[in-house]
Design an enzyme around this catalytic site. Structure first.
Site, PDB file in Angstrom:
ATOM      1  N   HIS A  40      -6.543  -7.005   0.165  1.00  0.00           N
ATOM      2  CA  HIS A  40      -5.134  -5.797   0.372  1.00  0.00           C
ATOM      3  C   HIS A  40      -4.168  -5.699   1.290  1.00  0.00           C
ATOM      4  CE1 HIS A  40      -3.868  -2.242  -0.740  1.00  0.00           C
ATOM      5  NE2 HIS A  40      -4.057  -1.434   0.030  1.00  0.00           N
ATOM      6  N   ASP A  58      -7.477  -8.280  -4.244  1.00  0.00           N
ATOM      7  CA  ASP A  58      -7.536  -6.494  -3.372  1.00  0.00           C
ATOM      8  C   ASP A  58      -8.443  -5.653  -4.903  1.00  0.00           C
ATOM      9  OD1 ASP A  58      -6.521  -4.057  -3.160  1.00  0.00           O
ATOM     10  OD2 ASP A  58      -4.471  -4.609  -3.522  1.00  0.00           O
ATOM     11  N   ASP A 105       0.394  -1.042  -0.159  1.00  0.00           N
ATOM     12  CA  ASP A 105       0.033   0.038  -0.065  1.00  0.00           C
ATOM     13  C   ASP A 105       0.698   0.853   0.320  1.00  0.00           C
ATOM     14  OD1 ASP A 105      -3.157   1.195   0.637  1.00  0.00           O
ATOM     15  OD2 ASP A 105      -1.950   1.797   2.133  1.00  0.00           O
TER      16      ASP A 105
END
Length: 298
Positions: free
Chosen positions: A278, A248, A123
């Site tokens: 995710h 994700d 991320d």
């Protein structure tokens, strides 16, 4: 710049998280001191594995991976981004820019003089971490990118339009969106641990601002920085691995792009974890540890 600091007692008695805190003080471009937190386990003289988290999580996300990696004899470091975890939190949303995040973490990296780094990044930890790789390639020996990317101002997906639009006028972070980002079912204690750094919405300026810093729009001020970093990454010829979660919705497709463009990604055993969403560190920590150790032993 006004800076907030989460009280230490907020981090007591968290599940599976009893790591000693370590702090590094850097200075913002305006001279404001900012304290950045990391946890560190394993031999101090070993080559480091640097773990970087995303939004709105913190080093707690790596609580299941750190002991297993350290047990293998590696030095393991999990850092909290500014505005997250036990790191300091500038109080105003306008204090947060992509350029500042890059500058803060660059200063942290240099202050700790980390070298021979194996980076695992997810991320925002990936976006910021990949920028660090582009600026300090000599410090990184190998990279693992997971559920992340380097946006280049090429347009928004439907998910990103929704996410940015929702957060543009938000007054608090929508914590009910955390659980849908993982297949692992958080216990109530784990949910409270993710909330621990944020005693009130006053502390949430950084995590609320992060979505607006994602450089997907063509006029986003961060896009030129990312395009410059991407050109440098296209010359990175050290081992570069992608491990993505099949579920994700955020970063789908960037793994293929990295595999095609980054020289060090050629011939690697890239991996997709079918049941992972995710927050892949929650969904498949044992698989990630196995993949990291295998990558280190190649």
């Amino acid at each position: 710049m006004k800076v907030l600091r989460t009280p230490d007692e907020r981090f007591e008695n968290l599940p599976d998280y009893n790591f000693e805190p370590h702090y590094t003080e850097i200075r913002d471009e305006d001279g404001t001191p900012i304290r950045i937190h990391h946890i560190e386990e394993g031999p101090a003289d070993a080559a480091p594995i640097l773990l970087m988290h995303g939004n709105p999580t913190w080093a707690f996300l790596y609580r299941k991976m750190v002991p297993a990696l350290a047990k293998s004899g590696r030095r393991v470091i999990a850092v909290d981004l500014v505005g997250c975890g036990r790191s300091d939190k500038p109080a105003a949303r306008q204090d947060y820019t992509l350029a500042r995040h890059y500058d803060w973490m660059s200063k942290w990296l240099v202050a700790n003089d980390l070298e021979d780094i194996t980076l695992f990044c997810q991320d925002w930890g990936g976006t910021i971490g990949l920028y660090l790789v582009s600026e300090f390639p000599e410090r990184f020996t190998r990279v693992i990118a997971s559920n992340t990317g380097l946006p280049l101002g090429e347009g928004e997906s439907d998910f990103m339009k929704m996410w940015v639009g929702m957060m543009r006028d938000a007054t608090h972070f929508p914590w009910d969106m955390l659980q849908p980002g993982m297949t692992h079912q958080l216990s109530e204690a784990e949910k409270q641990a993710y909330l621990a750094p944020f005693p009130s919405s006053e502390y949430e300026a950084g995590i609320i601002k992060f979505p607006l810093l994602i450089a997907v729009q063509t006029d986003n001020p961060g896009a030129p920085l990312n395009r410059k970093a991407w050109e440098k990454l296209k010359t990175f010829d050290k081992p570069f691995l992608t491990i993505f979660g099949a579920l994700d919705p955020v970063s789908q497709g960037w793994d293929k792009r990295a595999q095609a463009a980054i020289p060090g990604a050629k011939g690697q055993d890239h991996f997709v974890i079918e049941h992972a969403n995710h927050f892949i560190q929650e969904d498949a920590p044992e698989i990630l540890v196995e993949c990291i150790l295998r990558f280190l032993d190649r």
